[in-house]
Design a protein around this motif. Structure first.
Motif, PDB file in Angstrom:
ATOM      1  N   GLU A 286      50.428  36.288  23.444  1.00 27.39           N
ATOM      2  CA  GLU A 286      49.019  37.313  22.309  1.00 27.39           C
ATOM      3  C   GLU A 286      48.004  36.581  22.656  1.00 27.39           C
ATOM      4  OE1 GLU A 286      50.164  38.101  19.299  1.00 27.39           O
ATOM      5  OE2 GLU A 286      52.088  38.514  20.045  1.00 27.39           O
ATOM      6  N   LEU A 287      47.778  36.228  23.044  1.00 26.99           N
ATOM      7  CA  LEU A 287      46.018  36.065  24.074  1.00 26.99           C
ATOM      8  C   LEU A 287      45.702  37.553  25.154  1.00 26.99           C
ATOM      9  CD1 LEU A 287      43.518  35.327  24.634  1.00 26.99           C
ATOM     10  CD2 LEU A 287      44.333  33.080  26.281  1.00 26.99           C
ATOM     11  N   LEU A 288      47.323  37.446  25.592  1.00 24.11           N
ATOM     12  CA  LEU A 288      46.710  38.898  26.538  1.00 24.11           C
ATOM     13  C   LEU A 288      46.707  40.361  25.962  1.00 24.11           C
ATOM     14  CD1 LEU A 288      49.487  37.860  29.294  1.00 24.11           C
ATOM     15  CD2 LEU A 288      46.738  37.705  29.257  1.00 24.11           C
ATOM     16  N   ARG A 289      47.801  40.511  25.086  1.00 29.31           N
ATOM     17  CA  ARG A 289      47.601  41.023  23.729  1.00 29.31           C
ATOM     18  C   ARG A 289      46.168  41.861  23.633  1.00 29.31           C
ATOM     19  NH1 ARG A 289      51.898  43.373  20.897  1.00 29.31           N
ATOM     20  NH2 ARG A 289      53.057  41.609  21.102  1.00 29.31           N
ATOM     21  N   SER A 290      45.804  40.711  22.942  1.00 31.35           N
ATOM     22  CA  SER A 290      44.184  40.979  21.898  1.00 31.35           C
ATOM     23  C   SER A 290      43.287  41.307  23.463  1.00 31.35           C
ATOM     24  CB  SER A 290      44.056  39.260  21.377  1.00 31.35           C
ATOM     25  OG  SER A 290      43.894  38.643  22.410  1.00 31.35           O
ATOM     26  N   SER A 291      43.749  40.782  25.103  1.00 30.32           N
ATOM     27  CA  SER A 291      42.609  41.038  25.982  1.00 30.32           C
ATOM     28  C   SER A 291      42.552  42.207  26.404  1.00 30.32           C
ATOM     29  CB  SER A 291      42.616  40.101  26.920  1.00 30.32           C
ATOM     30  OG  SER A 291      42.537  38.190  26.553  1.00 30.32           O
ATOM     31  N   VAL A 292      43.732  42.922  26.245  1.00 28.05           N
ATOM     32  CA  VAL A 292      43.955  44.152  27.350  1.00 28.05           C
ATOM     33  C   VAL A 292      42.958  45.225  26.929  1.00 28.05           C
ATOM     34  CG1 VAL A 292      45.340  46.246  27.065  1.00 28.05           C
ATOM     35  CG2 VAL A 292      46.065  43.970  27.250  1.00 28.05           C
ATOM     36  N   GLU A 293      41.867  45.849  27.514  1.00 24.75           N
ATOM     37  CA  GLU A 293      40.811  47.214  26.833  1.00 24.75           C
ATOM     38  C   GLU A 293      40.520  48.163  28.329  1.00 24.75           C
ATOM     39  OE1 GLU A 293      37.505  44.372  27.240  1.00 24.75           O
ATOM     40  OE2 GLU A 293      37.941  44.941  25.354  1.00 24.75           O
ATOM     41  N   PRO A 294      40.345  48.539  27.893  1.00 26.39           N
ATOM     42  CA  PRO A 294      40.143  49.563  29.002  1.00 26.39           C
ATOM     43  C   PRO A 294      39.286  49.205  29.690  1.00 26.39           C
ATOM     44  CG  PRO A 294      40.167  51.245  26.976  1.00 26.39           C
ATOM     45  CD  PRO A 294      40.078  49.726  26.520  1.00 26.39           C
ATOM     46  N   GLY A 295      39.148  48.654  31.323  1.00 25.59           N
ATOM     47  CA  GLY A 295      38.210  48.378  32.266  1.00 25.59           C
ATOM     48  C   GLY A 295      38.437  47.151  33.130  1.00 25.59           C
ATOM     49  N   LEU A 296      39.023  46.395  32.330  1.00 25.56           N
ATOM     50  CA  LEU A 296      39.320  45.483  33.075  1.00 25.56           C
ATOM     51  C   LEU A 296      40.986  46.062  33.647  1.00 25.56           C
ATOM     52  CD1 LEU A 296      38.765  43.384  30.454  1.00 25.56           C
ATOM     53  CD2 LEU A 296      41.134  42.903  30.313  1.00 25.56           C
TER      54      LEU A 296
ATOM     55  N   GLN B  72      42.802  46.564  41.864  1.00 32.58           N
ATOM     56  CA  GLN B  72      42.697  47.448  43.092  1.00 32.58           C
ATOM     57  C   GLN B  72      42.191  48.752  41.475  1.00 32.58           C
ATOM     58  OE1 GLN B  72      42.212  47.863  46.650  1.00 32.58           O
ATOM     59  NE2 GLN B  72      42.188  45.430  45.770  1.00 32.58           N
ATOM     60  N   ARG B  73      42.410  48.667  40.685  1.00 26.99           N
ATOM     61  CA  ARG B  73      42.283  49.519  39.525  1.00 26.99           C
ATOM     62  C   ARG B  73      42.143  48.968  38.233  1.00 26.99           C
ATOM     63  NH1 ARG B  73      48.558  51.421  38.090  1.00 26.99           N
ATOM     64  NH2 ARG B  73      49.795  49.830  38.055  1.00 26.99           N
ATOM     65  N   LYS B  74      41.305  49.547  37.405  1.00 27.59           N
ATOM     66  CA  LYS B  74      41.104  48.986  35.996  1.00 27.59           C
ATOM     67  C   LYS B  74      42.102  49.779  34.880  1.00 27.59           C
ATOM     68  CE  LYS B  74      36.145  48.375  36.933  1.00 27.59           C
ATOM     69  NZ  LYS B  74      34.527  48.895  36.921  1.00 27.59           N
ATOM     70  N   LEU B  75      42.777  48.738  34.007  1.00 29.44           N
ATOM     71  CA  LEU B  75      43.118  50.493  33.150  1.00 29.44           C
ATOM     72  C   LEU B  75      42.634  50.886  32.465  1.00 29.44           C
ATOM     73  CD1 LEU B  75      44.469  46.948  31.254  1.00 29.44           C
ATOM     74  CD2 LEU B  75      45.999  48.728  32.832  1.00 29.44           C
ATOM     75  N   ARG B  76      42.547  52.432  32.085  1.00 32.14           N
ATOM     76  CA  ARG B  76      42.561  53.340  31.522  1.00 32.14           C
ATOM     77  C   ARG B  76      42.805  53.352  29.795  1.00 32.14           C
ATOM     78  NH1 ARG B  76      42.813  57.408  36.022  1.00 32.14           N
ATOM     79  NH2 ARG B  76      44.286  56.789  34.728  1.00 32.14           N
ATOM     80  N   GLU B  77      41.584  54.088  28.970  1.00 26.02           N
ATOM     81  CA  GLU B  77      42.208  54.547  27.786  1.00 26.02           C
ATOM     82  C   GLU B  77      43.712  55.662  28.545  1.00 26.02           C
ATOM     83  OE1 GLU B  77      41.357  55.044  23.200  1.00 26.02           O
ATOM     84  OE2 GLU B  77      40.205  54.075  25.017  1.00 26.02           O
TER      85      GLU B  77
END
Length: 275
Positions: free
Chosen positions: A32-42, A90-95
């Motif tokens: 649940e903590l990780l779910r709320s942490s996911v965002e573009p750029g991480l 090596q990569r960032k999460l994207r929208e």
């Protein structure tokens, strides 16, 4: 003592199931903590750092880290990665991405294991539907965990639901497993098949139910890191998982914060307290 039935499946006492529940809650709260942490750029590695701290702060040990050489606390599988993705920077999460986060923890010698797939910002409606279908198929499989039912009833219900929702791929070579004093125990739990086959469910049996569903083909391959599984057509995949105990009152979802009550109604915890 750890009892096993004639099929080699570990059968826990109510006290041992309660310990499984405690380990499961560490995993559930971490996810649940990780779910709320996911965002573009991480990066996936950022999420791994968050997960390890949360697990250790809860007095538990990350069960994935070092398991058969796996180098991280979580598996982080992005887009066409089905399972076992190694988190890196090596990569960032994207929208528009989707990320499957698989997490395990050991508490007092007992294991919890669960996975969620999370959208990164706004995603294509087809991906939203893929996640919905995959998660719902998991719950259909969990609902089959009734005393006297058969092991193959899980995969039958998973596959039946997925097939009813459209043309999705279900990787045949990956599935769930028994869980308890080890993360992976007998039996293997398929996400497909015919009902009424295999061992019968008994109170105290615990399983990790984890459908993986692809937007396209069911065919997969393993990348050169010998861990990351990807779809051969490059289309996205989703993955959901819960650890579940068979009880006389129905399935107790060990890694769900509410024990599965929101899906199955009021479930009694092994101690007699409400889940």
């Amino acid at each position: 003592m750890f009892k096993k039935n004639k099929h080699g499946i570990q059968v826990k006492t109510p006290e041992q199931v309660a310990k499984m529940r405690a380990a499961g809650l560490v995993v559930g709260r971490t996810l649940e903590l990780l779910r709320s942490s996911v965002e573009p750029g991480l990066t996936p590695l950022d999420l791994d750092v968050i997960a390890e701290k949360a697990i250790r702060d809860a007095g538990a040990i990350p069960s994935f880290k070092g398991y058969q050489g796996f180098p991280a606390t979580i598996c982080a599988s992005v887009n066409d990665e089905v399972v076992h993705g190694i988190p890196t920077d090596q990569r960032k999460l994207r929208e528009g991405d989707v990320i499957s986060i698989d997490c395990g923890a050991i508490l007092d010698g007992w294991h919890g294991d669960s996975a969620i797939t999370v959208p990164v910002g706004e995603v294509d409606p087809a991906l939203t539907e893929l996640m919905r279908v995959t998660e719902e198929s998991m719950w259909r499989g969990i609902a089959a965990l009734r005393v006297g039912g058969h092991l193959s009833d899980i995969g039958f219900q998973v596959e039946k639901y997925v097939r009813s929702q459209g043309r999705y791929g279900i990787p045949q070579e990956y599935g769930g497993h028994g869980i308890g004093t080890e993360m992976h125990m007998d039996p293997w739990v398929a996400n497909h098949g015919r009902p009424g086959r295999g061992p019968r469910f008994e109170p105290g049996m615990c399983f990790a139910i984890e459908p993986m569903v692809n937007l396209g083909t069911d065919r997969t391959r393993v990348l050169g890191d010998d861990w990351t599984v990807v779809t051969v057509d490059g289309k996205a995949s989703a993955h959901f998982e819960h650890s579940v105990a068979v009880t006389e009152n129905g399935p107790l979802v060990l890694t769900a914060i509410d024990g599965g009550a929101s899906r199955f109604g009021e479930l009694a915890a092994p101690s007699g307290e409400q889940a």
